[in-house]
Design a protein around this motif. Structure first.
Motif, PDB file in Angstrom:
ATOM      1  N   GLY A 126       0.706  -1.231  -0.019  1.00 29.97           N
ATOM      2  CA  GLY A 126      -0.085   0.114   0.015  1.00 29.97           C
ATOM      3  C   GLY A 126       0.798   1.148   0.070  1.00 29.97           C
ATOM      4  O   GLY A 126       2.054   1.218   0.365  1.00 29.97           O
ATOM      5  N   PHE A 127       0.313   2.241  -0.519  1.00 31.57           N
ATOM      6  CA  PHE A 127       0.992   3.695  -0.291  1.00 31.57           C
ATOM      7  C   PHE A 127       0.153   4.819  -0.530  1.00 31.57           C
ATOM      8  O   PHE A 127      -1.128   4.451  -0.740  1.00 31.57           O
ATOM      9  CB  PHE A 127       1.972   3.700  -1.541  1.00 31.57           C
ATOM     10  CG  PHE A 127       1.482   3.584  -2.941  1.00 31.57           C
ATOM     11  CD1 PHE A 127       0.691   4.184  -3.627  1.00 31.57           C
ATOM     12  CD2 PHE A 127       1.977   2.345  -3.531  1.00 31.57           C
ATOM     13  CE1 PHE A 127       0.031   4.040  -4.791  1.00 31.57           C
ATOM     14  CE2 PHE A 127       1.451   2.069  -4.946  1.00 31.57           C
ATOM     15  CZ  PHE A 127       0.695   2.900  -5.536  1.00 31.57           C
ATOM     16  N   THR A 128       0.519   5.913   0.182  1.00 24.85           N
ATOM     17  CA  THR A 128      -0.152   7.060   0.173  1.00 24.85           C
ATOM     18  C   THR A 128      -0.057   7.829  -1.110  1.00 24.85           C
ATOM     19  O   THR A 128       0.848   7.419  -2.090  1.00 24.85           O
ATOM     20  CB  THR A 128       0.172   7.941   1.230  1.00 24.85           C
ATOM     21  OG1 THR A 128       1.645   8.386   1.017  1.00 24.85           O
ATOM     22  CG2 THR A 128       0.029   7.291   2.692  1.00 24.85           C
ATOM     23  N   SER A 129      -0.958   8.831  -1.908  1.00 23.79           N
ATOM     24  CA  SER A 129      -0.777   9.293  -2.938  1.00 23.79           C
ATOM     25  C   SER A 129       0.476  10.303  -2.803  1.00 23.79           C
ATOM     26  O   SER A 129       1.195  10.372  -3.982  1.00 23.79           O
ATOM     27  CB  SER A 129      -2.092  10.298  -3.191  1.00 23.79           C
ATOM     28  OG  SER A 129      -2.188  11.258  -2.113  1.00 23.79           O
ATOM     29  N   SER A 130       0.807  10.735  -1.718  1.00 20.31           N
ATOM     30  CA  SER A 130       2.000  11.464  -2.129  1.00 20.31           C
ATOM     31  C   SER A 130       3.429  10.803  -1.927  1.00 20.31           C
ATOM     32  O   SER A 130       4.352  11.036  -2.570  1.00 20.31           O
ATOM     33  CB  SER A 130       2.189  12.326  -0.484  1.00 20.31           C
ATOM     34  OG  SER A 130       2.430  11.604   0.638  1.00 20.31           O
ATOM     35  N   ALA A 131       3.276   9.268  -1.225  1.00 18.33           N
ATOM     36  CA  ALA A 131       4.494   8.393  -1.518  1.00 18.33           C
ATOM     37  C   ALA A 131       4.419   7.991  -2.782  1.00 18.33           C
ATOM     38  O   ALA A 131       5.520   7.646  -3.479  1.00 18.33           O
ATOM     39  CB  ALA A 131       4.355   7.342  -0.459  1.00 18.33           C
ATOM     40  N   ALA A 132       3.235   7.611  -3.719  1.00 18.52           N
ATOM     41  CA  ALA A 132       3.354   7.275  -4.910  1.00 18.52           C
ATOM     42  C   ALA A 132       3.958   8.372  -5.708  1.00 18.52           C
ATOM     43  O   ALA A 132       4.460   7.819  -6.788  1.00 18.52           O
ATOM     44  CB  ALA A 132       1.814   7.057  -5.303  1.00 18.52           C
ATOM     45  N   ALA A 133       3.780   9.635  -5.589  1.00 20.46           N
ATOM     46  CA  ALA A 133       4.283  10.803  -6.121  1.00 20.46           C
ATOM     47  C   ALA A 133       5.882  10.843  -6.355  1.00 20.46           C
ATOM     48  O   ALA A 133       6.402  11.343  -7.339  1.00 20.46           O
ATOM     49  CB  ALA A 133       3.602  12.226  -5.815  1.00 20.46           C
TER      50      ALA A 133
ATOM     51  N   THR B 183       8.941   5.129  -5.518  1.00 21.65           N
ATOM     52  CA  THR B 183       8.114   4.261  -5.371  1.00 21.65           C
ATOM     53  C   THR B 183       7.966   3.365  -6.749  1.00 21.65           C
ATOM     54  O   THR B 183       8.126   2.023  -6.692  1.00 21.65           O
ATOM     55  CB  THR B 183       6.576   4.815  -5.129  1.00 21.65           C
ATOM     56  OG1 THR B 183       6.742   5.469  -3.792  1.00 21.65           O
ATOM     57  CG2 THR B 183       5.578   3.837  -5.164  1.00 21.65           C
ATOM     58  N   PRO B 184       7.839   4.001  -7.933  1.00 26.20           N
ATOM     59  CA  PRO B 184       7.668   3.209  -9.119  1.00 26.20           C
ATOM     60  C   PRO B 184       9.044   2.628  -9.379  1.00 26.20           C
ATOM     61  O   PRO B 184       9.176   1.484  -9.930  1.00 26.20           O
ATOM     62  CB  PRO B 184       7.329   4.181 -10.231  1.00 26.20           C
ATOM     63  CG  PRO B 184       7.699   5.534  -9.555  1.00 26.20           C
ATOM     64  CD  PRO B 184       7.521   5.400  -8.129  1.00 26.20           C
ATOM     65  N   GLU B 185      10.284   3.454  -9.085  1.00 26.34           N
ATOM     66  CA  GLU B 185      11.661   2.656  -9.439  1.00 26.34           C
ATOM     67  C   GLU B 185      11.624   1.271  -8.504  1.00 26.34           C
ATOM     68  O   GLU B 185      12.028   0.369  -8.963  1.00 26.34           O
ATOM     69  CB  GLU B 185      12.440   3.600  -8.776  1.00 26.34           C
ATOM     70  CG  GLU B 185      13.886   3.139  -9.100  1.00 26.34           C
ATOM     71  CD  GLU B 185      15.147   4.255  -8.632  1.00 26.34           C
ATOM     72  OE1 GLU B 185      16.194   3.779  -8.808  1.00 26.34           O
ATOM     73  OE2 GLU B 185      14.738   5.254  -8.300  1.00 26.34           O
ATOM     74  N   ALA B 186      11.172   1.474  -6.940  1.00 27.40           N
ATOM     75  CA  ALA B 186      11.106   0.274  -6.272  1.00 27.40           C
ATOM     76  C   ALA B 186      10.328  -0.939  -6.870  1.00 27.40           C
ATOM     77  O   ALA B 186      10.602  -2.209  -6.879  1.00 27.40           O
ATOM     78  CB  ALA B 186      10.800   0.503  -5.119  1.00 27.40           C
ATOM     79  N   LEU B 187       9.069  -0.434  -7.423  1.00 28.89           N
ATOM     80  CA  LEU B 187       8.178  -1.425  -7.660  1.00 28.89           C
ATOM     81  C   LEU B 187       8.754  -2.238  -9.195  1.00 28.89           C
ATOM     82  O   LEU B 187       8.820  -3.447  -9.334  1.00 28.89           O
ATOM     83  CB  LEU B 187       7.002  -0.996  -7.998  1.00 28.89           C
ATOM     84  CG  LEU B 187       6.325  -0.630  -6.754  1.00 28.89           C
ATOM     85  CD1 LEU B 187       4.793   0.467  -6.827  1.00 28.89           C
ATOM     86  CD2 LEU B 187       5.952  -1.765  -5.776  1.00 28.89           C
TER      87      LEU B 187
END
Length: 311
Positions: free
Chosen positions: A96-103, A107-111
């Motif tokens: 899970g992530f918050t909208s600000s963490a997703a920004a 986050t996309p780099e780790a995924l």
């Protein structure tokens, strides 16, 4: 019927001889013969024709061989899959992530790094506020989550700060302070402004720190609106409804309607990126993701240091 009986049958079928099959299996010949007879009795058919030089498959035995070989192969494949599950190479990772963490670019780099390193791990992604993510991790509905500042800290969870970034003041493009276009703002500059805050208890962490900081400077911010997501706060800033304080990584939203200015250097307010997970999560897909998250954070920190050195 046990899987070992099928393996005994196939060994005899391949060897064409009870003694040779027993040697390959590492058992004595008499018990093997008894196992084959018991299997034939259970099936109600003769699987082999016995002759002085060994055994040969009967018509029923040839039909049974195909079925038995498929079952044994399927069992072997299942055992291999279960071994991969035990090593954390297969399974589903619920993040899970918050909208600000997703920004944040992290986050996309780790995924992506997780998908590359562990293609057998399926990612199940959920967006929520910090309180919802924390509760879901504690309840076992999520393996881990990426939030900013923790709202609560249950004893069963670990909160690990991976990165920190500055915050920016988001202003409507036609705001008087926005005309500066450069230069930092003092907290005193915001004394008369209407703040758009994320509604408690969804994610009060960062904003609780902001409110406390403002009060330490002699004023309590006027709240213009409360919202559930940080992205919504920027939508309202773009509409001219007030100002917001957001992590730097969110400064790309509404670039023509919102101006982002830093706070004066030394202002003790930043936006951490925090990884939350169950403290006992030491194996499986979650453990792999935790390692990838830490490695990705270290790389991000190294890039930041190089950038500072270059400037």
């Amino acid at each position: 019927m046990e899987i070992r009986h099928l393996r005994y049958f196939l060994a005899v079928a391949e060897a064409g001889h009870m003694t040779r099959a027993a040697e390959r299996l590492g058992i004595q010949q008499p018990p093997l013969s008894l196992q084959i007879k018991a299997l034939e009795k259970e099936l109600g058919v003769a699987l082999f024709h016995r002759h002085p030089k060994g055994v040969a498959l009967s018509d029923a035995g040839r039909l049974f061989e195909r079925e038995a070989r498929q079952l044994v192969d399927d069992m072997a494949a299942m055992e291999q899959r279960m071994a991969r599950v035990a090593r954390g190479e297969l399974g589903v990772l619920h993040v899970g992530f918050t909208s600000s963490a997703a920004a944040h670019a992290f986050t996309p780099e780790a995924l992506r790094a997780c998908r590359r390193a562990w293609p057998g791990i399926a990612l199940s992604i959920r967006e929520d506020h910090a309180a919802g993510i924390t509760e879901a991790v504690a309840a076992g509905r999520l393996h881990c989550g990426l939030i900013r500042v923790p709202v609560s800290q249950p004893e069963s969870l670990t909160f690990e700060v991976l990165l920190r970034e500055p915050v920016l003041v988001a202003l409507p493009a036609d705001h008087a302070l926005a005309r500066r276009r450069s230069g930092a703002l003092a907290l005193a500059d915001l004394r008369e402004e209407g703040f758009i805050l994320v509604r408690q208890p969804g994610a009060p962490g960062l904003y609780a720190n902001l409110l406390a900081l403002c009060e330490s400077h002699g004023f309590r911010p006027r709240i213009a609106a409360e919202v559930e997501r940080m992205v919504t706060s920027l939508n309202l800033v773009a509409a001219g409804a007030g100002i917001a304080v957001v992590p730097t990584s969110m400064s790309g939203l509404h670039p023509h309607a919102v101006v982002y200015l830093p706070l004066r250097e030394g202002t003790p307010l930043d936006a951490p990126l925090t990884l939350v997970y169950r403290s006992a999560e030491a194996s499986g897909p979650a453990a792999h993701f935790l390692k990838i998250a830490r490695d990705t954070a270290r790389k991000a920190q190294a890039r930041t240091r190089r950038g500072r050195t270059a400037t």
